[in-house]
Design a protein around this motif. Structure first.
Motif, PDB file in Angstrom:
ATOM      1  N   GLY A  68       2.399  -0.258  10.684  1.00 57.11           N
ATOM      2  CA  GLY A  68       3.010   0.885   9.814  1.00 57.11           C
ATOM      3  C   GLY A  68       2.841   2.616   9.759  1.00 57.11           C
TER       4      GLY A  68
ATOM      5  N   LEU B 147       4.304   0.415   5.447  1.00 54.50           N
ATOM      6  CA  LEU B 147       2.854  -0.327   5.935  1.00 54.50           C
ATOM      7  C   LEU B 147       3.601  -1.537   5.677  1.00 54.50           C
ATOM      8  CD1 LEU B 147       0.504   0.480   3.674  1.00 54.50           C
ATOM      9  CD2 LEU B 147       0.596   1.255   6.558  1.00 54.50           C
ATOM     10  N   ASN B 148       3.920  -2.342   6.481  1.00 54.57           N
ATOM     11  CA  ASN B 148       3.625  -3.684   6.434  1.00 54.57           C
ATOM     12  C   ASN B 148       2.521  -4.665   6.522  1.00 54.57           C
ATOM     13  OD1 ASN B 148       6.593  -3.980   6.613  1.00 54.57           O
ATOM     14  ND2 ASN B 148       6.897  -5.085   8.872  1.00 54.57           N
ATOM     15  N   ILE B 149       2.653  -5.749   5.422  1.00 51.63           N
ATOM     16  CA  ILE B 149       1.502  -6.751   5.012  1.00 51.63           C
ATOM     17  C   ILE B 149       1.867  -7.724   4.295  1.00 51.63           C
ATOM     18  CG2 ILE B 149      -0.373  -7.066   3.105  1.00 51.63           C
ATOM     19  CD1 ILE B 149       0.094  -3.822   2.456  1.00 51.63           C
TER      20      ILE B 149
ATOM     21  N   LEU C 116      -7.324   2.147   6.682  1.00 55.12           N
ATOM     22  CA  LEU C 116      -6.181   0.895   5.474  1.00 55.12           C
ATOM     23  C   LEU C 116      -8.127   0.279   5.270  1.00 55.12           C
ATOM     24  CD1 LEU C 116      -3.421   1.531   6.623  1.00 55.12           C
ATOM     25  CD2 LEU C 116      -3.994   2.255   4.828  1.00 55.12           C
TER      26      LEU C 116
ATOM     27  N   SER D 191      -3.468  -9.176   5.003  1.00 50.13           N
ATOM     28  CA  SER D 191      -3.226  -8.554   6.858  1.00 50.13           C
ATOM     29  C   SER D 191      -2.191  -7.551   6.752  1.00 50.13           C
ATOM     30  CB  SER D 191      -3.710  -9.420   7.694  1.00 50.13           C
ATOM     31  OG  SER D 191      -4.358 -10.704   8.057  1.00 50.13           O
ATOM     32  N   PHE D 192      -2.714  -6.130   6.842  1.00 51.94           N
ATOM     33  CA  PHE D 192      -1.748  -5.561   7.272  1.00 51.94           C
ATOM     34  C   PHE D 192      -1.096  -5.709   9.224  1.00 51.94           C
ATOM     35  CE2 PHE D 192      -4.676  -2.993   5.026  1.00 51.94           C
ATOM     36  CZ  PHE D 192      -4.271  -2.236   3.821  1.00 51.94           C
TER      37      PHE D 192
ATOM     38  N   ASN E 196      -8.563  -5.884   7.071  1.00 51.94           N
ATOM     39  CA  ASN E 196      -8.038  -6.341   6.183  1.00 51.94           C
ATOM     40  C   ASN E 196      -8.734  -7.983   5.112  1.00 51.94           C
ATOM     41  OD1 ASN E 196      -5.637  -6.077   7.404  1.00 51.94           O
ATOM     42  ND2 ASN E 196      -6.382  -7.485   9.157  1.00 51.94           N
TER      43      ASN E 196
ATOM     44  N   LEU F 277      -7.597  -3.453   1.987  1.00 54.16           N
ATOM     45  CA  LEU F 277      -7.475  -3.887   1.089  1.00 54.16           C
ATOM     46  C   LEU F 277      -8.659  -4.672   0.666  1.00 54.16           C
ATOM     47  CD1 LEU F 277      -4.702  -6.359   3.411  1.00 54.16           C
ATOM     48  CD2 LEU F 277      -4.352  -5.079   1.875  1.00 54.16           C
TER      49      LEU F 277
ATOM     50  N   ILE G 190      -8.476  -0.876  10.350  1.00 51.37           N
ATOM     51  CA  ILE G 190      -7.943  -1.001   9.355  1.00 51.37           C
ATOM     52  C   ILE G 190      -9.049  -2.276   8.956  1.00 51.37           C
ATOM     53  CG2 ILE G 190      -5.548  -0.983   9.813  1.00 51.37           C
ATOM     54  CD1 ILE G 190      -5.292  -3.480  10.484  1.00 51.37           C
TER      55      ILE G 190
ATOM     56  N   VAL H 127      -4.679  -1.896  -1.367  1.00 54.48           N
ATOM     57  CA  VAL H 127      -4.155  -1.201  -0.752  1.00 54.48           C
ATOM     58  C   VAL H 127      -4.609   0.118  -1.159  1.00 54.48           C
ATOM     59  CG1 VAL H 127      -2.567  -0.206   1.048  1.00 54.48           C
ATOM     60  CG2 VAL H 127      -1.878  -2.792  -0.498  1.00 54.48           C
TER      61      VAL H 127
END
Length: 211
Positions: free
Chosen positions: A155, A62-64, A25, A151-152, A174, A27, A172, A44
């Motif tokens: 999730g 997802l929480n960002i 994942l 930032s992730f 970011n 950004l 991930i 994303v």
């Protein structure tokens, strides 16, 4: 489907972060500079899926996180990697910067909670889903002359396997956004050109007819 929904709408979750993971994942862009007051776009992205074969993504949740003193969340756009025009996926957003009610599935200020659930079966998703694509676009207004992180925070990614398996071992990447003032040199140059034009017009000699 009940099992899938239970996984997708979970509030408390953490990634199993693995630098050697198949699924990534990101950004994107990772770093960008933008003038104060302008709107920036952050995509994303997901990579490492089956590329028209299993593993395919049936749902994500997802929480960002972002710095509310430097950025304001403007809105979002979802993309079509989890469905086609005739069978649109369900997308939802909880927990924008003003949301506080965690009991209702919302999260604290500075956290965006986004998700999407496909209504397609795995044998329908397999032939249409590439290995890499954008899940969503997030839009922010830049408020301060600082470098701030997006930032992730956690999730779930749910595999379209018919058993609602959560995809683990996720890497991930970011992002940061740096607010910069309007370029002073360009501003001064513009003022200089404007002053010259005004002076030239004011003092231009008048032409009189000899007739």
């Amino acid at each position: 489907m009940k099992v899938l929904l239970k996984i997708v709408f979970a509030v408390s979750f953490m990634f199993a972060i693995n630098a050697n993971a198949n699924v990534v994942l990101t950004l994107d862009p990772a770093n960008q500079d933008s003038t104060i007051g302008s709107v920036v776009s952050v995509n994303v992205m997901i990579d490492g899926l089956g590329n028209f074969n299993p593993v395919t993504l049936a749902a994500f949740d997802l929480n960002i996180g972002f710095d509310t003193s430097a950025l304001s969340f403007v809105g979002y756009n979802m993309f079509d990697g989890l469905g086609v025009a005739s069978t649109d996926p369900l997308d939802y957003v909880f927990g924008l910067s003003e949301a506080l009610d965690t009991s209702a599935g919302e999260v604290a200020p500075g956290v965006i909670h986004i998700g999407e659930l496909s209504f397609l079966e795995f044998f329908q998703l397999n032939p249409i889903q590439p290995g890499s694509f954008a899940l969503a676009e997030l839009l922010f207004t830049v408020n301060a002359e600082v470098t701030s992180a997006i930032s992730f925070l956690g999730g779930n990614l749910v595999n379209s396997s018919g058993t609602a398996d959560v995809i683990a071992d996720i890497e991930i990447n970011n992002a940061t956004v740096t607010g910069v003032p309007a370029p002073a040199a360009l501003t001064l140059l513009g003022l200089g050109i404007l002053t010259m034009l005004v002076r030239q017009k004011r003092y231009a000699p008048s032409i009189k007819s000899l007739n």
